[in-house]
Design a protein around this motif. Structure first.
Motif, PDB file in Angstrom:
ATOM      1  N   ILE A  37       0.863  -1.184   0.000  1.00 26.48           N
ATOM      2  CA  ILE A  37       0.000   0.000   0.000  1.00 26.48           C
ATOM      3  C   ILE A  37       0.896   1.228   0.000  1.00 26.48           C
ATOM      4  CG2 ILE A  37      -1.738   1.295   1.295  1.00 26.48           C
ATOM      5  CD1 ILE A  37      -2.678  -1.409   2.467  1.00 26.48           C
ATOM      6  N   VAL A  38       0.741   2.061  -1.016  1.00 29.17           N
ATOM      7  CA  VAL A  38       1.524   3.288  -1.119  1.00 29.17           C
ATOM      8  C   VAL A  38       0.632   4.438  -0.672  1.00 29.17           C
ATOM      9  CG1 VAL A  38       2.962   4.724  -2.602  1.00 29.17           C
ATOM     10  CG2 VAL A  38       2.721   2.279  -3.102  1.00 29.17           C
ATOM     11  N   GLY A  39       0.972   5.037   0.469  1.00 24.30           N
ATOM     12  CA  GLY A  39       0.175   6.143   0.997  1.00 24.30           C
ATOM     13  C   GLY A  39      -0.425   5.817   2.350  1.00 24.30           C
ATOM     14  N   GLY A  40      -0.080   6.635   3.355  1.00 25.42           N
ATOM     15  CA  GLY A  40      -0.511   6.364   4.721  1.00 25.42           C
ATOM     16  C   GLY A  40      -1.560   7.325   5.220  1.00 25.42           C
ATOM     17  N   GLY A  41      -2.672   7.427   4.477  1.00 22.84           N
ATOM     18  CA  GLY A  41      -3.834   8.185   4.932  1.00 22.84           C
ATOM     19  C   GLY A  41      -4.940   7.226   5.334  1.00 22.84           C
ATOM     20  N   ILE A  42      -6.183   7.723   5.382  1.00 24.69           N
ATOM     21  CA  ILE A  42      -7.281   6.884   5.866  1.00 24.69           C
ATOM     22  C   ILE A  42      -7.515   5.674   4.965  1.00 24.69           C
ATOM     23  CG2 ILE A  42      -9.119   8.232   4.733  1.00 24.69           C
ATOM     24  CD1 ILE A  42     -10.830   7.643   7.308  1.00 24.69           C
ATOM     25  N   THR A  43      -7.364   5.816   3.647  1.00 21.75           N
ATOM     26  CA  THR A  43      -7.568   4.683   2.747  1.00 21.75           C
ATOM     27  C   THR A  43      -6.508   3.615   2.967  1.00 21.75           C
ATOM     28  OG1 THR A  43      -8.532   6.146   1.080  1.00 21.75           O
ATOM     29  CG2 THR A  43      -7.847   3.973   0.345  1.00 21.75           C
ATOM     30  N   GLY A  44      -5.233   4.017   2.944  1.00 20.51           N
ATOM     31  CA  GLY A  44      -4.144   3.061   3.077  1.00 20.51           C
ATOM     32  C   GLY A  44      -4.134   2.354   4.422  1.00 20.51           C
ATOM     33  N   ILE A  45      -4.330   3.119   5.496  1.00 16.76           N
ATOM     34  CA  ILE A  45      -4.297   2.521   6.832  1.00 16.76           C
ATOM     35  C   ILE A  45      -5.486   1.590   7.046  1.00 16.76           C
ATOM     36  CG2 ILE A  45      -4.513   3.049   9.303  1.00 16.76           C
ATOM     37  CD1 ILE A  45      -2.797   5.593   8.656  1.00 16.76           C
ATOM     38  N   THR A  46      -6.679   2.014   6.609  1.00 16.55           N
ATOM     39  CA  THR A  46      -7.864   1.156   6.776  1.00 16.55           C
ATOM     40  C   THR A  46      -7.730  -0.108   5.943  1.00 16.55           C
ATOM     41  OG1 THR A  46      -9.216   3.150   7.147  1.00 16.55           O
ATOM     42  CG2 THR A  46     -10.390   1.097   6.722  1.00 16.55           C
ATOM     43  N   ALA A  47      -7.240   0.022   4.700  1.00 15.43           N
ATOM     44  CA  ALA A  47      -7.053  -1.154   3.847  1.00 15.43           C
ATOM     45  C   ALA A  47      -6.021  -2.095   4.465  1.00 15.43           C
ATOM     46  CB  ALA A  47      -6.619  -0.729   2.448  1.00 15.43           C
ATOM     47  N   GLY A  48      -4.932  -1.538   4.994  1.00 16.39           N
ATOM     48  CA  GLY A  48      -3.915  -2.364   5.643  1.00 16.39           C
ATOM     49  C   GLY A  48      -4.480  -3.113   6.839  1.00 16.39           C
ATOM     50  N   TYR A  49      -5.227  -2.417   7.650  1.00 18.55           N
ATOM     51  CA  TYR A  49      -5.879  -3.012   8.830  1.00 18.55           C
ATOM     52  C   TYR A  49      -6.798  -4.159   8.422  1.00 18.55           C
ATOM     53  CZ  TYR A  49      -9.630  -3.208  12.372  1.00 18.55           C
ATOM     54  OH  TYR A  49     -10.587  -3.621  13.273  1.00 18.55           O
ATOM     55  N   LEU A  50      -7.626  -3.914   7.410  1.00 17.79           N
ATOM     56  CA  LEU A  50      -8.587  -4.936   6.960  1.00 17.79           C
ATOM     57  C   LEU A  50      -7.881  -6.159   6.389  1.00 17.79           C
ATOM     58  CD1 LEU A  50     -11.149  -2.562   5.211  1.00 17.79           C
ATOM     59  CD2 LEU A  50     -11.642  -3.981   7.214  1.00 17.79           C
ATOM     60  N   LEU A  51      -6.876  -5.936   5.548  1.00 16.95           N
ATOM     61  CA  LEU A  51      -6.199  -7.048   4.876  1.00 16.95           C
ATOM     62  C   LEU A  51      -5.321  -7.841   5.845  1.00 16.95           C
ATOM     63  CD1 LEU A  51      -5.357  -5.167   1.574  1.00 16.95           C
ATOM     64  CD2 LEU A  51      -6.835  -7.185   1.752  1.00 16.95           C
ATOM     65  N   ALA A  52      -4.664  -7.154   6.771  1.00 20.91           N
ATOM     66  CA  ALA A  52      -3.854  -7.865   7.761  1.00 20.91           C
ATOM     67  C   ALA A  52      -4.729  -8.761   8.631  1.00 20.91           C
ATOM     68  CB  ALA A  52      -3.082  -6.870   8.619  1.00 20.91           C
TER      69      ALA A  52
END
Length: 511
Positions: A37-52
């Motif tokens: 995930i390139v970019g640490g805003g609400i989209t990137g962090i939420t997507a990372g949280y969900l996928l992890a």
């Protein structure tokens, strides 16, 4: 600014002042993972949280610090009431797509609310009604049309002739049970959870290109590479666009926020004017004291008045409506608009299904960004998502896309010519401390800034993207491009795309 008023020294969102985030190291070696995930805003962090949490190996890389971009500078309203939008969407896309847009954003609102409850997050979340109000007969009629759109789409709302704040209104519509929060306090526990599930974060790591293929490779500025199965680009402006020319299909706007103590008590609710100049209000409790956030003053990047004038206009509005006792914080944000006002969420092009982008949230990133993360989770897990076709970046609707494309690109052409014909009137020697101007250096047009220590920083004013002339932003101390929204710091380094290369440094030519 107004010499009678002492403003906070530097523009700094109150969310960043209230919260401190752990720093993360830059990427120094080649790696491989499932998802980058390139970019640490609400989209990137939420997507990372969900996928992890789904067992995926995920790496988040951020060119600066996490939450230092648009998410950290938002007014943080969590609502599906996105200005006058549903009547327009009904007319352009039909009832099914308009309803899907509402449902995607309402789903995102419910997800945030549930996540706050599930993780017991202390982020000043409160449920509030959202109000859109009109002060003229023309916009009162538009609100009547918007209310009819609500009814057609099954959106719960109420039409009224007054609102609880001291503003003259002809009409207003409310959307019940929306939300507001502190976005950094909300996302910090998601980052922690992500790392506990094996997710990795690298800051100060700039992605510059992609090697395409079934296992695409992210190439970073230092040369370190990450091989993966899927790339998510949630970098505001896509750092990689697959030659889809996104810069010609979007435009950037800046807007401003003041956080202030007020004489009058705030009645609750979130408010937005239907007319321009936009006026946005919400409250936030800080240290037991309720502050009011006054937002608005939108303009295309690089094309506004002096930044100080925009803050002054918001201060005047605050004085009129609530009476200000002290302005504690001020900040600005940049937002991207697509041609048809629907975000681009999905594969960057039809031929690259494993490179995903999310952009163009048109000031409503808390819900649109969360909706993007939920869509990416489903897409990567090969689950059905009802919003995939709605948001697909490869879509094209002749109305309104052609009209908006022509208007925006005519504006770009006008700004290009205007910049080339403008003539510098100042010399470098004329600059005072903390002042900038367009000057001429060895026959070239240059942007010169004398910093607070008296040091000069001089750059070529020609944007490295498509050669428009940049303009000085006196508040953020950046050089901003009026054509496609690129921004550069005082030494010419890229702060915001689509430009990839820095402005040419001309400081040495003064010697």
């Amino acid at each position: 600014m107004n010499s009678n008023h002492t403003w906070p020294n530097a523009p700094e969102p109150l969310w960043k002042v209230e919260n401190s985030l752990e720093a993360h190291p830059p990427l120094r070696e080649d790696m491989s993972t499932d998802v980058v995930i390139v970019g640490g805003g609400i989209t990137g962090i939420t997507a990372g949280y969900l996928l992890a949490n789904e067992g995926k190996k995920v790496i988040i890389i951020e060119s600066d610090r996490l939450l230092n971009g648009t998410t950290g500078h938002t007014s943080a309203k969590i609502t599906a009431q996105h200005d006058l939008i549903y009547d327009e969407f009904l007319n352009h896309f039909g009832q099914e797509k308009a309803k899907l847009y509402y449902e995607a954003n309402n789903d995102a609102l419910q997800f945030i609310k549930q996540t706050v409850d599930t993780l017991s997050i202390s982020c000043s979340y409160s449920e509030e009604d959202a109000y859109l109000y009109a002060s003229t007969e023309e916009y009162a009629r538009k609100l009547s049309n918007e209310m009819r759109a609500y009814q057609k789409l099954g959106i719960q709302g109420e039409f009224m002739n007054s609102i609880p704040i001291d503003v003259s209104v002809k009409a207003a519509i409310s959307m019940k049970n929306q939300g507001q929060f502190d976005p950094i306090a909300y996302l910090a526990p998601l980052i922690q959870n992500f790392k506990e599930k094996g997710g990795q974060v690298f800051e100060q790591t700039v992605a510059i290109d992609v090697e395409k293929g079934s296992n695409p490779v992210i190439i970073t500025k230092t040369g370190a590479k990450i091989t993966c199965e899927t790339i998510i680009a949630s970098t505001h402006f896509p750092f990689y666009d697959g030659n889809a020319l996104y810069f010609s299909r979007m435009y950037a706007e800046r807007s401003y926020v003041l956080a202030a103590k007020t004489k009058k008590a705030y009645p609750g609710g979130m408010y937005l004017s239907a007319e321009n100049p936009k006026r946005s209000l919400r409250s936030h409790t800080l240290g037991g004291e309720k502050l009011v956030l006054f937002g608005g003053e939108s303009h295309k990047t690089g094309q506004g008045h002096r930044m100080s004038d925009h803050y002054q206009a918001l201060k005047f509005f605050g004085e009129e409506t609530f009476g200000l006792t002290e302005v504690l914080y001020r900040w600005s944000a940049q937002d991207l608009f697509t041609l048809d006002k629907l975000p681009y969420i999905g594969p960057v092009t039809k031929s690259e299904p494993n490179i995903l982008i999310a952009t163009g949230f048109h000031k409503w990133g808390m819900t649109n960004g969360t909706a993007a993360a939920l869509l990416f989770r489903d897409y990567i897990l090969e689950k059905t998502n009802p919003y995939l076709d709605l948001f697909t970046p490869s879509r094209f609707y002749a109305d309104p896309s052609i009209k908006t494309f022509l208007v925006q690109n005519a504006d770009v052409a006008g700004q290009f010519v205007k910049g080339k014909l403008s003539f510098p009137t100042k010399q470098v020697s004329d600059l005072n401390i903390d002042e900038a101007a367009v000057v001429r250096v060895n026959g070239k047009k240059a942007g010169a800034y004398k910093d607070k220590h008296g040091k000069l920083h001089v750059v070529d004013t020609t944007c490295t993207h498509l050669h428009c002339e940049v303009a000085w932003n006196d508040d953020d101390r950046t050089w901003d491009c009026p054509c496609h929204g690129s921004r550069f710091n005082i030494d010419g380094q890229v702060v915001e795309g689509p430009a990839e290369k820095p402005l040419i440094d001309l400081t040495g030519e003064l010697e």
